[in-house]
Design a protein around this motif. Sequence first.
Motif, PDB file in Angstrom:
ATOM      1  N   SER A 157      -3.579  -0.436  -6.431  1.00  0.00           N
ATOM      2  CA  SER A 157      -2.531  -0.229  -7.435  1.00  0.00           C
ATOM      3  C   SER A 157      -1.398   0.461  -6.524  1.00  0.00           C
ATOM      4  O   SER A 157      -1.474   0.830  -5.433  1.00  0.00           O
ATOM      5  CB  SER A 157      -3.101   1.011  -8.343  1.00  0.00           C
ATOM      6  N   LEU A 158      -0.158   0.322  -7.359  1.00  0.00           N
ATOM      7  CA  LEU A 158       0.991   0.772  -6.804  1.00  0.00           C
ATOM      8  C   LEU A 158       1.184   2.084  -7.006  1.00  0.00           C
ATOM      9  O   LEU A 158       2.300   2.765  -6.495  1.00  0.00           O
ATOM     10  CB  LEU A 158       2.243  -0.059  -7.076  1.00  0.00           C
ATOM     11  N   ILE A 159       0.351   2.839  -7.871  1.00  0.00           N
ATOM     12  CA  ILE A 159       0.524   4.213  -7.957  1.00  0.00           C
ATOM     13  C   ILE A 159       0.449   5.019  -6.907  1.00  0.00           C
ATOM     14  O   ILE A 159      -0.529   4.974  -6.185  1.00  0.00           O
ATOM     15  CB  ILE A 159      -0.640   4.656  -9.076  1.00  0.00           C
ATOM     16  N   GLY A 160       1.342   6.074  -6.655  1.00  0.00           N
ATOM     17  CA  GLY A 160       1.514   6.771  -5.449  1.00  0.00           C
ATOM     18  C   GLY A 160       2.160   6.386  -4.366  1.00  0.00           C
ATOM     19  O   GLY A 160       2.284   6.915  -3.328  1.00  0.00           O
ATOM     20  N   CYS A 161       2.748   5.070  -4.386  1.00  0.00           N
ATOM     21  CA  CYS A 161       3.408   4.264  -3.335  1.00  0.00           C
ATOM     22  C   CYS A 161       4.662   4.655  -3.213  1.00  0.00           C
ATOM     23  O   CYS A 161       5.248   5.070  -4.252  1.00  0.00           O
ATOM     24  CB  CYS A 161       3.173   2.883  -3.388  1.00  0.00           C
ATOM     25  N   THR A 162       5.244   4.643  -2.236  1.00  0.00           N
ATOM     26  CA  THR A 162       6.754   4.865  -2.044  1.00  0.00           C
ATOM     27  C   THR A 162       7.398   3.781  -2.772  1.00  0.00           C
ATOM     28  O   THR A 162       7.102   2.669  -2.862  1.00  0.00           O
ATOM     29  CB  THR A 162       7.235   4.795  -0.439  1.00  0.00           C
ATOM     30  N   PRO A 163       8.765   3.854  -3.065  1.00  0.00           N
ATOM     31  CA  PRO A 163       9.596   3.157  -3.612  1.00  0.00           C
ATOM     32  C   PRO A 163      10.037   1.845  -2.688  1.00  0.00           C
ATOM     33  O   PRO A 163       9.897   0.478  -3.045  1.00  0.00           O
ATOM     34  CB  PRO A 163      11.081   3.702  -3.903  1.00  0.00           C
ATOM     35  N   GLN A 164       9.898   2.072  -1.390  1.00  0.00           N
ATOM     36  CA  GLN A 164      10.200   0.822  -0.445  1.00  0.00           C
ATOM     37  C   GLN A 164       8.777   0.067  -0.276  1.00  0.00           C
ATOM     38  O   GLN A 164       8.889  -1.097  -0.412  1.00  0.00           O
ATOM     39  CB  GLN A 164      10.380   1.309   1.013  1.00  0.00           C
ATOM     40  N   GLN A 165       7.683   0.539  -0.629  1.00  0.00           N
ATOM     41  CA  GLN A 165       6.369  -0.306  -0.905  1.00  0.00           C
ATOM     42  C   GLN A 165       6.291  -1.008  -2.049  1.00  0.00           C
ATOM     43  O   GLN A 165       5.892  -2.325  -1.846  1.00  0.00           O
ATOM     44  CB  GLN A 165       5.413   0.729  -0.588  1.00  0.00           C
ATOM     45  N   ARG A 166       6.860  -0.463  -3.157  1.00  0.00           N
ATOM     46  CA  ARG A 166       6.719  -1.196  -4.483  1.00  0.00           C
ATOM     47  C   ARG A 166       7.941  -2.184  -4.342  1.00  0.00           C
ATOM     48  O   ARG A 166       7.625  -3.515  -4.897  1.00  0.00           O
ATOM     49  CB  ARG A 166       7.341  -0.340  -5.546  1.00  0.00           C
ATOM     50  N   LYS A 167       9.003  -2.218  -3.580  1.00  0.00           N
ATOM     51  CA  LYS A 167       9.885  -3.100  -3.434  1.00  0.00           C
ATOM     52  C   LYS A 167       9.364  -4.381  -2.856  1.00  0.00           C
ATOM     53  O   LYS A 167       9.557  -5.570  -2.900  1.00  0.00           O
ATOM     54  CB  LYS A 167      11.305  -2.780  -2.862  1.00  0.00           C
ATOM     55  N   THR A 168       8.622  -4.165  -1.714  1.00  0.00           N
ATOM     56  CA  THR A 168       8.203  -4.923  -0.663  1.00  0.00           C
ATOM     57  C   THR A 168       6.926  -5.973  -1.396  1.00  0.00           C
ATOM     58  O   THR A 168       7.039  -7.122  -1.194  1.00  0.00           O
ATOM     59  CB  THR A 168       7.281  -4.262   0.550  1.00  0.00           C
ATOM     60  N   VAL A 169       6.429  -5.147  -2.152  1.00  0.00           N
ATOM     61  CA  VAL A 169       5.215  -5.952  -3.081  1.00  0.00           C
ATOM     62  C   VAL A 169       5.865  -6.844  -4.178  1.00  0.00           C
ATOM     63  O   VAL A 169       5.533  -8.075  -4.208  1.00  0.00           O
ATOM     64  CB  VAL A 169       4.152  -4.944  -3.630  1.00  0.00           C
ATOM     65  N   ALA A 170       6.925  -6.524  -4.543  1.00  0.00           N
ATOM     66  CA  ALA A 170       7.526  -7.052  -5.638  1.00  0.00           C
ATOM     67  C   ALA A 170       8.416  -8.417  -5.068  1.00  0.00           C
ATOM     68  O   ALA A 170       8.230  -9.352  -5.322  1.00  0.00           O
ATOM     69  CB  ALA A 170       8.674  -6.432  -6.293  1.00  0.00           C
ATOM     70  N   LEU A 189       7.219  -9.934  -2.208  1.00  0.00           N
ATOM     71  CA  LEU A 189       5.907 -10.885  -2.150  1.00  0.00           C
ATOM     72  C   LEU A 189       5.595 -11.503  -3.413  1.00  0.00           C
ATOM     73  O   LEU A 189       4.882 -12.577  -3.271  1.00  0.00           O
ATOM     74  CB  LEU A 189       4.735  -9.937  -1.581  1.00  0.00           C
ATOM     75  N   GLY A 190       6.256 -11.250  -4.353  1.00  0.00           N
ATOM     76  CA  GLY A 190       5.766 -11.881  -5.851  1.00  0.00           C
ATOM     77  C   GLY A 190       4.624 -11.437  -6.439  1.00  0.00           C
ATOM     78  O   GLY A 190       3.977 -12.116  -7.374  1.00  0.00           O
ATOM     79  N   LEU A 191       4.131 -10.314  -6.127  1.00  0.00           N
ATOM     80  CA  LEU A 191       3.107  -9.692  -6.807  1.00  0.00           C
ATOM     81  C   LEU A 191       3.441  -8.431  -7.861  1.00  0.00           C
ATOM     82  O   LEU A 191       4.079  -7.623  -7.607  1.00  0.00           O
ATOM     83  CB  LEU A 191       2.167  -9.222  -5.782  1.00  0.00           C
ATOM     84  N   ARG A 192       2.461  -8.610  -8.937  1.00  0.00           N
ATOM     85  CA  ARG A 192       3.065  -7.691 -10.127  1.00  0.00           C
ATOM     86  C   ARG A 192       1.752  -6.918 -10.417  1.00  0.00           C
ATOM     87  O   ARG A 192       1.668  -5.624 -10.806  1.00  0.00           O
ATOM     88  CB  ARG A 192       3.695  -8.302 -11.117  1.00  0.00           C
ATOM     89  N   LYS A 193       0.504  -7.760 -10.503  1.00  0.00           N
ATOM     90  CA  LYS A 193      -0.569  -7.040 -11.326  1.00  0.00           C
ATOM     91  C   LYS A 193      -1.533  -7.048 -10.239  1.00  0.00           C
ATOM     92  O   LYS A 193      -1.693  -7.979  -9.239  1.00  0.00           O
ATOM     93  CB  LYS A 193      -0.868  -7.793 -12.381  1.00  0.00           C
ATOM     94  N   ILE A 194      -2.884  -6.207 -10.383  1.00  0.00           N
ATOM     95  CA  ILE A 194      -3.844  -6.295  -9.247  1.00  0.00           C
ATOM     96  C   ILE A 194      -4.424  -7.473  -9.383  1.00  0.00           C
ATOM     97  O   ILE A 194      -4.685  -8.076 -10.646  1.00  0.00           O
ATOM     98  CB  ILE A 194      -4.752  -5.146  -9.600  1.00  0.00           C
ATOM     99  N   ARG A 195      -5.139  -8.130  -8.441  1.00  0.00           N
ATOM    100  CA  ARG A 195      -5.861  -9.519  -8.244  1.00  0.00           C
ATOM    101  C   ARG A 195      -4.886 -10.609  -8.329  1.00  0.00           C
ATOM    102  O   ARG A 195      -5.358 -11.736  -8.615  1.00  0.00           O
ATOM    103  CB  ARG A 195      -6.927  -9.503  -9.110  1.00  0.00           C
ATOM    104  N   GLN A 196      -3.728 -10.600  -8.629  1.00  0.00           N
ATOM    105  CA  GLN A 196      -2.780 -11.577  -8.587  1.00  0.00           C
ATOM    106  C   GLN A 196      -2.573 -12.119  -7.197  1.00  0.00           C
ATOM    107  O   GLN A 196      -2.408 -11.261  -6.062  1.00  0.00           O
ATOM    108  CB  GLN A 196      -1.398 -11.122  -8.929  1.00  0.00           C
ATOM    109  N   HIS A 220      -2.368  -1.991   3.619  1.00  0.00           N
ATOM    110  CA  HIS A 220      -3.179  -1.163   2.596  1.00  0.00           C
ATOM    111  C   HIS A 220      -3.552  -1.555   1.221  1.00  0.00           C
ATOM    112  O   HIS A 220      -4.270  -1.129   0.658  1.00  0.00           O
ATOM    113  CB  HIS A 220      -3.116   0.251   2.996  1.00  0.00           C
ATOM    114  N   LEU A 221      -2.328  -2.345   0.559  1.00  0.00           N
ATOM    115  CA  LEU A 221      -2.308  -2.760  -0.612  1.00  0.00           C
ATOM    116  C   LEU A 221      -2.837  -4.230  -0.915  1.00  0.00           C
ATOM    117  O   LEU A 221      -3.071  -4.492  -2.154  1.00  0.00           O
ATOM    118  CB  LEU A 221      -1.054  -2.465  -1.134  1.00  0.00           C
TER     119      LEU A 221
END
Length: 58
Positions: free
Chosen positions: A11-24, A26-33, A52-53
């Motif tokens: 989950s992205l809960i507790g991640c930094t805003p920079q890590q959230r932007k990086t995951v986005a 990469l084109g990922l929004r939901k767990i197991r996507q 780690h995510l």
Amino acid sequence: MDKIKVRLVRSLIGCTPQQRKTVAALGLRKIRQENELPKNDCTLGMVKHVQHLVEVVE
């Protein structure tokens, strides 16, 4: 050109805003996507930043 599959496994809960932007970026929004991306230096750098995510399948 080689491709890699990237899957969001934590989950992205507790991640930094920079890590959230990086995951986005990469084109990922939901767990197991999964998303298939080209295997280049830019993509591998983003995966390393949030290793780690995500899970990588070559």
